[in-house]
Design an enzyme around this catalytic site. Structure first.
Site, PDB file in Angstrom:
ATOM      1  CB  THR A  93      -0.756   0.129   1.359  1.00  0.00           C
ATOM      2  OG1 THR A  93      -1.597  -1.426   1.239  1.00  0.00           O
ATOM      3  CG2 THR A  93      -1.994   1.072   1.513  1.00  0.00           C
ATOM      4  CB  THR A  95       6.266   0.526  -0.854  1.00  0.00           C
ATOM      5  OG1 THR A  95       6.745   0.234   0.523  1.00  0.00           O
ATOM      6  CG2 THR A  95       7.638   0.763  -1.672  1.00  0.00           C
ATOM      7  NE  ARG A  96       0.107   0.942  -7.156  1.00  0.00           N
ATOM      8  CZ  ARG A  96      -1.129   0.362  -8.020  1.00  0.00           C
ATOM      9  NH1 ARG A  96      -1.531  -0.742  -7.618  1.00  0.00           N
ATOM     10  NH2 ARG A  96      -1.380   0.764  -9.148  1.00  0.00           N
ATOM     11  NE  ARG A 143       7.324  -4.070  -0.759  1.00  0.00           N
ATOM     12  CZ  ARG A 143       6.582  -3.497   0.212  1.00  0.00           C
ATOM     13  NH1 ARG A 143       5.223  -4.090   0.226  1.00  0.00           N
ATOM     14  NH2 ARG A 143       7.102  -2.422   0.881  1.00  0.00           N
ATOM     15  CG  HIS A 170      10.916  -1.685   3.746  1.00  0.00           C
ATOM     16  ND1 HIS A 170      11.196  -0.877   2.460  1.00  0.00           N
ATOM     17  CD2 HIS A 170       9.844  -1.810   4.204  1.00  0.00           C
ATOM     18  CE1 HIS A 170      10.122  -0.522   2.460  1.00  0.00           C
ATOM     19  NE2 HIS A 170       9.316  -1.060   3.141  1.00  0.00           N
ATOM     20  CD  GLN A 173       8.324   1.913   7.088  1.00  0.00           C
ATOM     21  OE1 GLN A 173       7.784   1.502   6.340  1.00  0.00           O
ATOM     22  NE2 GLN A 173       8.129   2.861   7.921  1.00  0.00           N
ATOM     23  CG  ASN A 201      11.742  -6.915   5.796  1.00  0.00           C
ATOM     24  OD1 ASN A 201      11.237  -6.841   6.882  1.00  0.00           O
ATOM     25  ND2 ASN A 201      11.126  -7.291   4.792  1.00  0.00           N
ATOM     26  CG  ASP A 265       7.218  -5.260  10.635  1.00  0.00           C
ATOM     27  OD1 ASP A 265       6.253  -5.106  10.270  1.00  0.00           O
ATOM     28  OD2 ASP A 265       8.071  -5.920   9.806  1.00  0.00           O
ATOM     29  CG  HIS A 304       3.693  -1.357  13.355  1.00  0.00           C
ATOM     30  ND1 HIS A 304       3.559  -1.866  12.052  1.00  0.00           N
ATOM     31  CD2 HIS A 304       3.396  -2.640  13.987  1.00  0.00           C
ATOM     32  CE1 HIS A 304       3.410  -2.963  11.994  1.00  0.00           C
ATOM     33  NE2 HIS A 304       3.196  -3.449  12.934  1.00  0.00           N
ATOM     34  CB  CYS A 305       7.137  -0.444   8.808  1.00  0.00           C
ATOM     35  SG  CYS A 305       6.730  -2.110   9.021  1.00  0.00           S
ATOM     36  N   PRO A 307       1.725  -2.848   7.279  1.00  0.00           N
ATOM     37  CG  PRO A 307       0.877  -4.661   6.156  1.00  0.00           C
ATOM     38  CD  PRO A 307       1.747  -3.624   6.027  1.00  0.00           C
ATOM     39  NE  ARG A 332       8.194   4.088   2.888  1.00  0.00           N
ATOM     40  CZ  ARG A 332       8.026   2.938   2.499  1.00  0.00           C
ATOM     41  NH1 ARG A 332       7.190   2.060   3.382  1.00  0.00           N
ATOM     42  NH2 ARG A 332       8.127   2.421   1.459  1.00  0.00           N
TER      43      ARG A 332
HETATM   44  N1   CP Z   1       5.497  -0.241   5.176  1.00  0.00           N
HETATM   45  C1   CP Z   1       5.315  -0.696   3.988  1.00  0.00           C
HETATM   46  O1   CP Z   1       6.426  -1.001   3.225  1.00  0.00           O
HETATM   47  O2   CP Z   1       4.106  -0.608   3.564  1.00  0.00           O
HETATM   48  P1   CP Z   1       3.493  -1.497   2.442  1.00  0.00           P
HETATM   49  O3   CP Z   1       3.871  -3.007   2.498  1.00  0.00           O
HETATM   50  O4   CP Z   1       1.834  -1.081   2.288  1.00  0.00           O
HETATM   51  O5   CP Z   1       4.312  -0.810   1.177  1.00  0.00           O
HETATM   52  N1  NVA Z   2       8.519  -7.177   7.531  1.00  0.00           N
HETATM   53  C1  NVA Z   2       7.328  -7.070   6.673  1.00  0.00           C
HETATM   54  C2  NVA Z   2       7.564  -5.431   6.313  1.00  0.00           C
HETATM   55  C3  NVA Z   2       6.243  -5.016   5.610  1.00  0.00           C
HETATM   56  C4  NVA Z   2       6.361  -3.657   5.113  1.00  0.00           C
HETATM   57  C5  NVA Z   2       7.277  -7.837   5.522  1.00  0.00           C
HETATM   58  O1  NVA Z   2       8.289  -8.054   4.821  1.00  0.00           O
HETATM   59  O2  NVA Z   2       6.241  -8.314   5.081  1.00  0.00           O
END
Ligand code: CP
Ligand code: NVA
Length: 360
Positions: A93, A95-96, A143, A170, A173, A201, A265, A304-305, A307, A332
């Site tokens: 959600t 990142t895009r 990704r 990541h 983030q 990550n 996370d 918290h990053c 979801p 972000r």
């Molecule tokens: N935190 C993060 O990278 O969220 P998305 O998976 O929604 O991109």
């Molecule tokens: N650790 C999680 C982060 C999501 C943004 C994953 O890799 O799914």
């Protein structure tokens, strides 16, 4: 030409491009003592590859863009005519959306290539896909499942490649997390960050970011879910150079003691769905709750990053006024904009460089 030789030439081109930009900027004198940081042509795959001054430059630019565009309602379009290919092998959600809307705000175009939209890895090799994408786009964000796929993509691509998350890192983030903390506290070095959860990550990028900027970090993971040993060793090396505290434990209470920032996370990252039940059992005692945070610093914040699932943090903390996760999510956008801008242009922030160290 052999792959090795070609890769050398591609990398060489990136290095030369970068070196010439440094020369162009050397004549300017409106920079802080950290100096001009040209990142043109570089890949953004891990914070490990960036100097503290370069990371600060990205944070400075992110804050500058946020101020100019969001607060001052300026139109800033330095990337007109530029485009980014966004390859997503997994869901997203933030990142895009941050990359797509951020690129549009800067005047460029972003093309979303989901797992069913592109031949990469199914019908076409990484090498061939990279060559085609770089004939059409100025940047690639990907990704992927494996960091090796990102490294291969970067090696074959003549355009800069940005990590949108891999199994190992990541970095986007953590830039957003640092911008959020800097906005909240007014500095970064001098804070104690506590990680409570999986050694994943996000933790690895947090380690690289804290190690580079000298921010104290305490990491609590359940036994068997510790961080990657190589990344941990990198962090130990950075910590010993940077006069900072780095500590790992299997006890969350020990990690959060006197911490200013509590971060967690999901316990089940994308691709680990089959391990769900085992992980839920193994992470017992790791849910972030008010009881866990009894001995944190009184000005604590929660990150918290996203979801988020309730098992890793309860509603009481997640929706508390100390939780700054929505500001973190918004950031972000400003941070990926700074990354895209710096990989393609030499951008000079209009504002003064922010403070990074307490009492600076
Ligand atoms: N935190 C993060 O990278 O969220 P998305 O998976 O929604 O991109
Ligand atoms: N650790 C999680 C982060 C999501 C943004 C994953 O890799 O799914």
């Amino acid at each position: 030409m052999s792959t090795l030789c070609r890769a050398f030439l591609v990398n060489k081109a990136k290095i030369l491009q970068s070196a010439s930009s440094v020369l162009v900027r050397a004549g300017q004198n409106n920079y802080s003592e950290s100096g001009p940081q040209s990142l043109i042509g570089r890949d953004f795959l891990t914070l490990k590859d960036f100097t503290p001054a370069e990371i600060k430059q990205l944070l400075w630019t992110a804050k500058d863009l946020k101020t100019r565009i969001k607060l001052q309602k300026e139109i800033v379009r330095p990337l007109i005519g530029k485009s980014i290919a966004m390859i997503f092998q997994k869901r997203s959600t933030r990142t895009r959306l941050s990359t797509e809307t951020g690129m549009t705000l800067l005047g460029g175009h972003a093309a979303f290539l989901g797992p069913d939209d592109i031949h990469l890895g199914v019908n076409e090799s990484v090498k061939d896909s990279a060559r085609v994408l770089t004939r059409m786009c100025d940047l690639i964000l990907a990704r992927v499942y494996s960091q090796k796929d990102l490294d291969d993509l970067a090696e074959e691509s003549s355009a800069p490649v940005i990590s949108g998350l891999s199994d190992l890192y990541h970095p986007l983030q953590i830039l957003a997390d640092f911008l959020t903390l800097q906005e909240h506290f007014g500095y970064l070095r001098g804070l104690k960050i506590a990680w409570v959860g999986d050694g994943n990550n996000i933790t690895h990028s947090l380690m690289m970011g804290c190690g580079k900027l000298g921010i104290d970090l305490s990491v609590a993971t359940p036994r068997g879910y510790e961080c990657d040993p190589k990344v941990t060793q990198d962090m130990i090396n950075l910590a010993s150079k940077n006069d900072m505290q780095f500590h790992t434990t299997n006890d969350p209470l020990e990690a959060v003691y006197r911490a200013n920032v509590i971060v967690t996370d999901t316990w089940i990252s994308m691709g680990q769905e089959e391990e769900k039940q085992k992980r839920l059992n193994d992470f017992a005692g790791y849910q972030v709750t008010r009881k866990m945070l009894k001995e944190v610093h009184n000005d604590w914040v929660f990150l918290h990053c996203l979801p988020r699932k309730p098992e890793e943090v309860d509603d009481d903390i997640f929706y508390d006024k100390h939780s700054i996760v929505w500001q973190e999510a918004e950031n972000r956008k400003w941070t990926v904009m700074a990354v895209m801008l710096h990989l393609l242009t030499d951008y000079t922030p209009a504002s003064y460089i922010p403070k990074f160290t307490r009492g600076e």
